[in-house]
Write a protein that holds these residues in place. Structure first.
Motif, PDB file in Angstrom:
ATOM      1  N   GLN A 139       0.850  -1.193   0.000  1.00 33.09           N
ATOM      2  CA  GLN A 139       0.000   0.000   0.000  1.00 33.09           C
ATOM      3  C   GLN A 139       0.883   1.239   0.000  1.00 33.09           C
ATOM      4  OE1 GLN A 139      -3.657   0.619   0.272  1.00 33.09           O
ATOM      5  NE2 GLN A 139      -2.747   2.570  -0.329  1.00 33.09           N
ATOM      6  N   PHE A 140       0.661   2.141  -0.952  1.00 38.28           N
ATOM      7  CA  PHE A 140       1.399   3.401  -1.001  1.00 38.28           C
ATOM      8  C   PHE A 140       0.579   4.519  -0.370  1.00 38.28           C
ATOM      9  CE2 PHE A 140       3.793   1.262  -4.342  1.00 38.28           C
ATOM     10  CZ  PHE A 140       5.071   1.769  -4.178  1.00 38.28           C
TER      11      PHE A 140
ATOM     12  N   ASP B  32      -1.124  14.215  -4.763  1.00 34.58           N
ATOM     13  CA  ASP B  32      -2.293  13.705  -5.484  1.00 34.58           C
ATOM     14  C   ASP B  32      -1.925  13.278  -6.912  1.00 34.58           C
ATOM     15  OD1 ASP B  32      -1.795  16.285  -6.320  1.00 34.58           O
ATOM     16  OD2 ASP B  32      -3.870  16.973  -6.187  1.00 34.58           O
ATOM     17  N   GLU B  33      -0.979  13.983  -7.523  1.00 34.74           N
ATOM     18  CA  GLU B  33      -0.524  13.616  -8.865  1.00 34.74           C
ATOM     19  C   GLU B  33       0.209  12.277  -8.840  1.00 34.74           C
ATOM     20  OE1 GLU B  33       2.792  15.355 -11.947  1.00 34.74           O
ATOM     21  OE2 GLU B  33       1.460  16.825 -10.995  1.00 34.74           O
ATOM     22  N   LEU B  34       1.036  12.083  -7.819  1.00 36.23           N
ATOM     23  CA  LEU B  34       1.779  10.828  -7.690  1.00 36.23           C
ATOM     24  C   LEU B  34       0.825   9.664  -7.404  1.00 36.23           C
ATOM     25  CD1 LEU B  34       4.485   9.358  -7.613  1.00 36.23           C
ATOM     26  CD2 LEU B  34       4.732  10.057  -5.220  1.00 36.23           C
ATOM     27  N   ALA B  35      -0.164   9.899  -6.531  1.00 35.81           N
ATOM     28  CA  ALA B  35      -1.146   8.851  -6.228  1.00 35.81           C
ATOM     29  C   ALA B  35      -1.922   8.474  -7.487  1.00 35.81           C
ATOM     30  CB  ALA B  35      -2.090   9.310  -5.123  1.00 35.81           C
ATOM     31  N   SER B  36      -2.305   9.468  -8.294  1.00 29.66           N
ATOM     32  CA  SER B  36      -3.033   9.197  -9.542  1.00 29.66           C
ATOM     33  C   SER B  36      -2.206   8.349 -10.485  1.00 29.66           C
ATOM     34  CB  SER B  36      -3.424  10.514 -10.223  1.00 29.66           C
ATOM     35  OG  SER B  36      -4.327  11.244  -9.426  1.00 29.66           O
TER      36      SER B  36
ATOM     37  N   ILE C 145      -2.896   6.144  -1.720  1.00 31.12           N
ATOM     38  CA  ILE C 145      -3.699   7.190  -1.089  1.00 31.12           C
ATOM     39  C   ILE C 145      -2.822   8.427  -0.980  1.00 31.12           C
ATOM     40  CG2 ILE C 145      -5.047   7.859   0.938  1.00 31.12           C
ATOM     41  CD1 ILE C 145      -5.128   4.854   1.695  1.00 31.12           C
ATOM     42  N   ALA C 146      -3.339   9.589  -1.335  1.00 33.99           N
ATOM     43  CA  ALA C 146      -2.595  10.844  -1.198  1.00 33.99           C
ATOM     44  C   ALA C 146      -2.849  11.444   0.180  1.00 33.99           C
ATOM     45  CB  ALA C 146      -3.000  11.825  -2.290  1.00 33.99           C
TER      46      ALA C 146
END
Length: 422
Positions: free
Chosen positions: A352-353, A367-371, A381-382
């Motif tokens: 899980q990241f 949020d960009e990395l999570a996407s 999850i961001a």
């Protein structure tokens, strides 16, 4: 200037950026009276492992009774960590006094130095004022044009593992990067080399030959691990039996072997270092932020892996020490890293990241990395803050799970702070 004002000056906007060449640092050091020319150095360059290697050598020299300066970068929790004598951070008042002195010299300069040049000058002046016997000096970036390379011939130049990183500044091939690292080799000097690919070693040997310098190399065929646990490792190396280090990972055994070779060379150069000094120094060495266990319940690890070689080492450590356990990864990373391949390499061992945004203008937003992760069918999850990331990780973790924060040294110190406050 007081301490806070000194830091504001050092980090000032007008000193940001990077300038190739040694003209500015040379001028600044001349205005200070060239204190670096009155010191003895072990100069260390490389892509990975230079900080750990520096720490091993530093601790052995301290055990041998030498007043030892240590210059490293970046810092994890506090700026003063970058400049130490006998493992003590430079005191706030002395940092302020030297910064004031250096500011008066910078005022005389038409071309202003960069932030790293200022920090390097502060370190040299401090080590000189405190009359260090020897200084272990880590290169900031590259070698040839790094501000630390203003020094004269050191006692020893060490070149650790070289990989692809900072290509925008150092070149796009290992040979090009090796040439930049080899820039620390001085005329008629002694060089110690971490075993590399043939193309890298060829570059190092060519530059050394041009400068009439000799090259020694560690022999990893003489390195054998005996025990391995989260409390440390024991090993043999080149005739030395039952050596111990507390740093984790197979790569740290290799860095310790480089340090042992360095100590042998320094002995031949006239330094008095007994075997017990070496053994105790290696065993007592700490290097924060490099696969460092900062909590046991739950088990929390922080690691400054920020390039492919670092990620390779991280994955190997996880597989060797935490096989079969669920891993929750806190990930913050910079846009100029090869993050696609880094994620591809590490995702098989992370269940899980949780993504964060490092405090750096080059950071990928959480949020960009999570996407990006979710698009590649990787659970993510961001988190909108470091505190939130740690809270989420604790909520996600079970009794035998491991939390591992990695991806950039620019934020793992903050993760450490948050965990310790809990």
């Amino acid at each position: 200037m007081n301490y806070e004002e000194s830091l504001a000056f050092i980090h000032g906007r007008q000193y940001k950026g990077m300038k190739l060449g040694l003209d500015n640092i040379t001028k600044l050091m001349e205005l200070l009276g060239n204190p670096q020319n009155k010191l003895k150095f072990i100069h260390i360059a490389g892509t990975n492992g230079k900080g750990s290697t520096a720490s091993f050598i530093n601790q052995v020299l301290i055990k041998a009774g030498y007043k030892t300066g240590l210059f490293t970068s970046p810092y994890l929790e506090r700026f003063n960590e970058r400049i130490k004598i006998n493992n003590q951070d430079v005191p706030d008042n002395q940092l302020s006094d030297i910064t004031n002195l250096i500011k008066t010299k910078i005022d005389e300069m038409e071309d202003k130095p960069t932030e790293f040049e200022i920090v390097t000058a502060i370190a040299f002046q401090y080590f000189y004022e405190q009359q260090c016997d020897v200084v272990v000096l880590e290169v900031g970036l590259g070698g040839r044009f790094d501000s630390t390379n203003v020094i004269e011939k050191p006692l020893l130049s060490v070149i650790t593992s070289i990989g692809l990183d900072h290509q925008a500044f150092l070149g796009n091939t290992l040979a090009e990067i090796a040439f930049e690292k080899a820039g620390i080799i001085k005329e008629n000097s002694q060089v110690l080399l971490y075993p590399q690919t043939s193309e890298v070693e060829a570059v190092i040997h060519r530059v050394a030959a041009e400068r009439n310098s000799t090259v020694d190399k560690a022999d990893f065929t003489e390195l054998k691990r005996i025990t391995n646990s989260i409390d440390g490792q024991t090993f043999y190396y080149n005739g030395y039996q039952e050596l111990r280090i507390s740093l984790l990972g197979e790569h740290q055994l290799k860095n310790a072997a480089i340090a042992i070779e360095a100590i042998e060379i320094l002995r031949h150069a006239g330094l008095t270092i007994h075997e017990d000094d070496m053994r105790e120094g290696l065993a007592e060495t700490k290097w924060p932020g490099r696969f460092e266990i900062i909590n046991r319940d739950p088990l929390v690890v922080i690691d400054g892996a920020h390039n492919l070689d670092g990620i390779h080492a991280l994955v190997l450590n996880i597989r060797q020490l935490f096989s079969g356990r669920r891993i929750i990864g806190i990930l913050g990373i910079l846009k100029d890293k090869d993050y696609q391949h880094m994620i591809e390499e590490v995702s098989p061992v992370i269940d899980q990241f949780i993504t964060v945004t490092p405090d750096n203008p080059r950071a990928i937003p959480a949020d960009e990395l999570a996407s990006y992760l979710i698009e590649h069918r990787i659970p993510a999850i961001a988190a909108d803050s470091y505190d939130a990331a740690v809270e989420l990780a604790y909520q996600e973790s079970g009794e035998k799970d491991v939390i591992c924060a990695f991806g950039s040294l620019y934020y793992i110190g903050e993760i450490k702070r948050v965990v310790q406050q809990r």
